[in-house]
Design a protein around this motif. Sequence first.
Motif, short mmCIF file in Angstrom:
data_model
loop_
_atom_site.label_atom_id
_atom_site.label_comp_id
_atom_site.label_asym_id
_atom_site.label_seq_id
_atom_site.Cartn_x
_atom_site.Cartn_y
_atom_site.Cartn_z
N GLU A 363 -19.93 -26.41 -7.92
CA GLU A 363 -21.15 -26.86 -7.25
C GLU A 363 -22.38 -26.49 -8.08
O GLU A 363 -22.40 -25.45 -8.75
CB GLU A 363 -21.24 -26.19 -5.88
CG GLU A 363 -22.29 -26.78 -4.97
CD GLU A 363 -21.80 -27.97 -4.16
OE1 GLU A 363 -22.58 -28.52 -3.39
OE2 GLU A 363 -20.62 -28.34 -4.34
N PRO A 364 -23.44 -27.31 -8.06
CA PRO A 364 -24.67 -26.96 -8.78
C PRO A 364 -25.29 -25.67 -8.24
O PRO A 364 -25.40 -25.48 -7.02
CB PRO A 364 -25.59 -28.16 -8.51
CG PRO A 364 -24.67 -29.30 -8.23
CD PRO A 364 -23.52 -28.67 -7.49
N LEU A 365 -25.74 -24.81 -9.14
CA LEU A 365 -26.33 -23.54 -8.74
C LEU A 365 -27.68 -23.75 -8.07
O LEU A 365 -28.10 -22.94 -7.23
CB LEU A 365 -26.47 -22.62 -9.95
CG LEU A 365 -27.01 -21.21 -9.67
CD1 LEU A 365 -26.14 -20.49 -8.64
CD2 LEU A 365 -27.10 -20.40 -10.95
N TRP A 366 -28.39 -24.82 -8.42
CA TRP A 366 -29.71 -25.02 -7.83
C TRP A 366 -29.62 -25.22 -6.31
O TRP A 366 -30.62 -25.07 -5.61
CB TRP A 366 -30.45 -26.18 -8.49
CG TRP A 366 -29.74 -27.50 -8.54
CD1 TRP A 366 -29.68 -28.43 -7.55
CD2 TRP A 366 -29.02 -28.05 -9.65
NE1 TRP A 366 -28.97 -29.54 -7.96
CE2 TRP A 366 -28.55 -29.33 -9.26
CE3 TRP A 366 -28.75 -27.59 -10.94
CZ2 TRP A 366 -27.81 -30.15 -10.10
CZ3 TRP A 366 -28.00 -28.41 -11.78
CH2 TRP A 366 -27.54 -29.67 -11.38
N ARG A 367 -28.45 -25.54 -5.79
CA ARG A 367 -28.32 -25.65 -4.34
C ARG A 367 -28.27 -24.29 -3.66
O ARG A 367 -28.44 -24.20 -2.44
CB ARG A 367 -27.06 -26.46 -4.01
CG ARG A 367 -27.13 -27.91 -4.48
CD ARG A 367 -25.88 -28.68 -4.15
NE ARG A 367 -25.99 -30.07 -4.58
CZ ARG A 367 -25.02 -30.97 -4.47
NH1 ARG A 367 -23.86 -30.61 -3.94
NH2 ARG A 367 -25.21 -32.21 -4.89
#
Length: 620
Positions: A363-367
């Motif tokens: 999953e993208p870390l920015w989430r």
Amino acid sequence: MDCRCRVRSRIFPVAVLLLLVLCEAKTRDEWVQSHRVIYQLLTDRFTLERGKEQDTCGSDKCEGGGYCGGTWTGLTEHLDYIKGMGFNAIWISPHVQNTKCGFHGFWPKNFDEVNDHFGTEADLHALIKRAHGLDLWIVMDTVLNHMSMEEPLENLWPFNDTIYYHKDCPMDYNDQYAVRNCWLMGLPDLDDDIPQVRKYLIDWAEYQVHKFGFDGYRMDAIAHMQPETLYELWERLSNTTLTIGETFMASAQSIASYQFNRLQQRQLMDGVTNYPLAIQLRLAFGEKKTLYGVQWMWEQLIKEVSDLSALALFIDSHDLQRFLNLQPDVTLFTNALTWILGADGIPIVYYGSEQAATFDIREPLWRKGYDQEAFHYKMIRRMLTHRKAGVFDGPQQERYVEDWLYIYSRNNTLVVTSNLGSGHGRQPFIPKENLPTAYTTGTILCNVLTDACDTMVQEGGLKIVIGEGKPLVLVMEGDFIPDSPANDIGWLPTTTGDYPALQKANADSAADLNKYCFEYADYLGNDVRGVTATSPDECQSECQHENMCEYFSFIFVPSLHRNCWLKNSKEGRVQMWGGESASISGPKTCPADSVVGVRASIEEREQSAERGYTAALRGQ
């Protein structure tokens, strides 16, 4: 400057190869002696470029989300975030051009081109130059075993004909022939017994390392390649670059044979991924199995492995379900992470671990966000500050093991881990003969994880106080490096600001505690989706407009891209954590007789004197 680099390749541009004599060697010894610890990330999922913050996950209808928008430039802009934890090496995704859905980098299409989803060659050079300026070494990741299955062979380069490949056959992981010759997960398997194929792969790998200035070389799926290829590759790179091979195997004997082949008496890789230990650590801490399993595996590794210090240690990776998906108890995760950060080997921490991420492994870390006040962000920094100072040097010696307890030492540092979990404590007494000889009566020990120097060696041994299942890392006063008060990690999250729309519970009565609808907690996992909200009330409102949502967790970090997480369950409930920032959670709809406010659980109230929860209840 080290000019030991050997130049053998003749198929790549001569002008570039002539520059190889200027390269700086980053050998196995230099990696180990400089206390390198690796932060592993997926280039596509780590961070978006400033000014281009568009999440493109799912736009190409690929399994796993396809390309989400992470780039080398975005990573360059966020190197300080990684450096701030104390890391001094980064493992990035394979950089070659991949097919449509190969966001992870393991479905190569063209060895002559970089992945333009990540940026240009100039962007990659800029990343590595900036990283080196921060003393961050970069690990190049590659897969030489296969090409992508997404496109016809004639579209792949340079292996665009069936003559370069093994014939497809059923994979049988118990059959050595099948493992080395059949197609792994349907991916066209390169025949590295063909001299031209082997030569190209080895020449290409060496060229890429020196062209971009990579400091380490990680190679995927090495058990599926011929040992001769591995040996020739190691021989070519060993004087300039650390080599690590992926060995997805459960036994110490198996991985040992891919580091050093005892039958032929030759090295195949400097290090390999220590899956056998990772499996036992995940069982012991993640499933609360006996820690005697870790003891047994460590004994096997000592017996079988020729070079423990070059093995890659890890808990999470891009191929394993996140620890906190399997086990929501953050304290158990902290114990597992502490174990590898102090141990003999080269630790690797997977991106998101510093934020106690519970989302999908890719999953993208920015989430989740980049909270530099997060508990594990600062806990990692403390451990790495001491590791780089040498307090974890020397042989790793097992000191005391029980079913629930594992203690080892590195010189005069004692690492104490347990699988008791949150809310549980014990006070084992360790006899003097089980302690480092430097521990004499009256010796004061400081806990790296808390800054407290309140443990003293008694005449007969050492009483260790394990509170709330938390690990301890005990060092002698002279080896202790205090953290500044402003960066104190504590064991409770802190928050900024108040919640004017919320009433707070009066902690005087159980009846009052039970009537409040919201609570200081995070419901880990079970995410439906993440959105942006300005308050817990608004987050609850978002939940009410989502059919699949039953609960929500609101994280009070204004800068977070998505701070409201809609949930279909609260099974992963963890009190007072909130991803290590203040978190408030609640149901989709509050009961009619409740107050829309924050409550503390009865258990929290009863433990308030010991844990300081009264101070953590905002405004009280």
